[in-house]
Write an enzyme that holds these catalytic residues in place. Structure first.
Site, PDB file in Angstrom:
ATOM      1  CE  LYS A  52      -8.018   9.911   2.427  1.00 21.43           C
ATOM      2  NZ  LYS A  52      -6.881   9.197   1.800  1.00 21.43           N
ATOM      3  CD  GLN A  96      -5.854   5.578   2.114  1.00 24.42           C
ATOM      4  OE1 GLN A  96      -6.743   6.353   1.767  1.00 24.42           O
ATOM      5  NE2 GLN A  96      -4.916   5.919   2.969  1.00 24.42           N
ATOM      6  CG  ASP A 119      -3.653  11.745  -2.750  1.00 25.58           C
ATOM      7  OD1 ASP A 119      -4.201  12.447  -1.867  1.00 25.58           O
ATOM      8  OD2 ASP A 119      -3.711  10.500  -2.759  1.00 25.58           O
TER       9      ASP A 119
END
Lengths: 286, 286
Positions: A52, A96, A119
């Protein structure tokens, strides 16, 4: 002829668009910034995080990584999120998964300010999506990327029947919301579902996100169905496989995503795309 | 023998419990308070509002009604909500639907503080429900009342297949969330659904909330299904009917709610129950 959906190619197309948007923002003196919080040293998590970061930098964005040991307290993570929430150079924050046991994922998810929740896991963003509210808000990247696939490949949506296997807030639930909002009839199945094959066989669109390798066999699908495989599993030889038995299913259905090279590249491209969107929305909203 | 679900009796049982809870709170010097905002003079809305107020008073709660003309500005309603949000005597706020065109229902819904959102429509509460978060938060009263029916009548849930016809945030969407959270396989259908009967015929639990009188006929249901009818419609003679053709369906299925006397009484009993819950939660949280 079965269409093998090319996730890599579509991801490149999105990344090209993202690069253009980043350049446009640069002209206004704005550089999108993404912050990733990584707890512990799970090798897969480290790899995802690195991917990422690299992608963000390659596309011309700021990327910062905050790492913490696996025994970090929840409060330390909350303090970090608080600092990032008020950091004007950061437009997108993600934590994460997975998190160690002493940290409550629900608390962490709700701590990120909704406008930087790249997210799309904050209950307010999930709720706005489920309620089909108008306006700008982030949506979980994997299902958002799947919608891009369905639209790019001109998959009919209105009145079609989608069956989603898996009910996570990463994939299944936001996916169901996105499809309901497009007037699709949606069935959500899980590991408790009886007669799974009889349900999946009805699907015009079948989306599988279970983490069970090769769960979906040829007899689970309807001819001409569009099959989206979100699984990333390994077979006994360590080979990367999906939740769908690709070789068995591909000749039955109308279109299918491979693993790798299907949904995966779209998820990360969508993450980058949404970082830029959050940056643009933050300009609009002040 | 088909079970005719007695919503009135179950509502009485809940109301009895609510009365006890109100008495207990009284002992602590606390009286739950509900505020209803009514805009315009739709006769049905007036009736619903009056019923809610009477029920609240009968159960020993404070109830206040704020009425506004149909041409009221959105800002006036937002100001009223803001005042109620910070009024310590008010634990539950609801805005009676429908609202006139100049008022954005999404804005109103989001303006009510989530801890007083007795209808459960705030995106944060809907999102928490959809994410199956732990903790205390309100849930839309009709689907919450339907869960009470299903549990009271010992309807098996895990692994069963529920089909929900209708996708509103009042009923269909929170209903789907509640059932998914109980490990039910859930299909959500709408007016775009093709071959509705072939889907509804698969349902172990069929929940119908469409506003289309007698939509569901005998050939739409599976023998022994549990049928929950949320509709309130009128036939050509002005008689109150549901979305299910009760007389035709009742001998096929295992259990069915009548209209009236099924879901309706549960909705208002749940509203009162949830007002007390919000009051108790506000004590815990501050």
């Amino acid at each position: 002829m079965t269409t093998i959906i090319d996730g890599k190619k579509l991801a490149q197309k999105i990344n090209l668009q993202t690069t253009k948007e980043v350049a446009k923002l640069k002209g206004q003196g704005i550089k999108p910034g993404i912050a990733v919080i990584l707890v512990g040293d799970d090798p897969a998590s480290k790899m995802y995080t690195r991917n990422k970061q690299r992608k963000a930098e390659k596309l011309g964005m700021n990327s910062i990584l905050k790492t913490f040991p696996s025994d970090v307290s929840q409060q330390v993570i909350l303090d970090e999120i608080k600092a990032l929430n008020s950091d004007d150079t950061i437009n997108a924050i993600l934590v994460q998964a997975p998190l160690p046991q002493q940290i409550d994922a629900d608390v962490i998810t709700s701590a990120i300010v909704p406008s930087k929740d790249v997210d799309g896991f904050h209950p307010q963003n999930l709720g706005r999506l489920y309620a089909n509210q108008a306006g700008n808000y982030p949506v979980a990247c994997t299902p958002k990327g799947i919608m891009t696939i369905l639209k790019e490949y001109h998959v009919p949506l209105v009145g079609q029947h989608a069956v989603i296997v898996g009910r996570s807030i990463l994939v299944g639930k936001p996916m169901a919301a996105l499809l309901l909002n497009e007037d699709v009839t949606v069935t959500v199945a899980g590991h408790h579902t009886k007669n799974l094959a009889s349900l999946t066989k009805q699907a015009d669109i079948l989306i599988v996100a279970t983490g069970v390798g090769h769960l979906i066999k040829a007899e689970f699908v309807k001819p001409d169905a569009v099959v989206i495989d979100v699984g990333i599993d390994h077979d006994d030889n360590g080979k990367l496989i999906g939740d769908v038995d690709f070789d068995a299913v591909k000749d039955v259905v109308g279109a299918i995503t491979p693993v790798p090279g299907g949904v995966g590249p779209l998820t990360i491209a969508t993450l980058m795309q949404q970082t830029v969107e959050l940056t643009k929305w933050s300009q609009i909203n002040g």
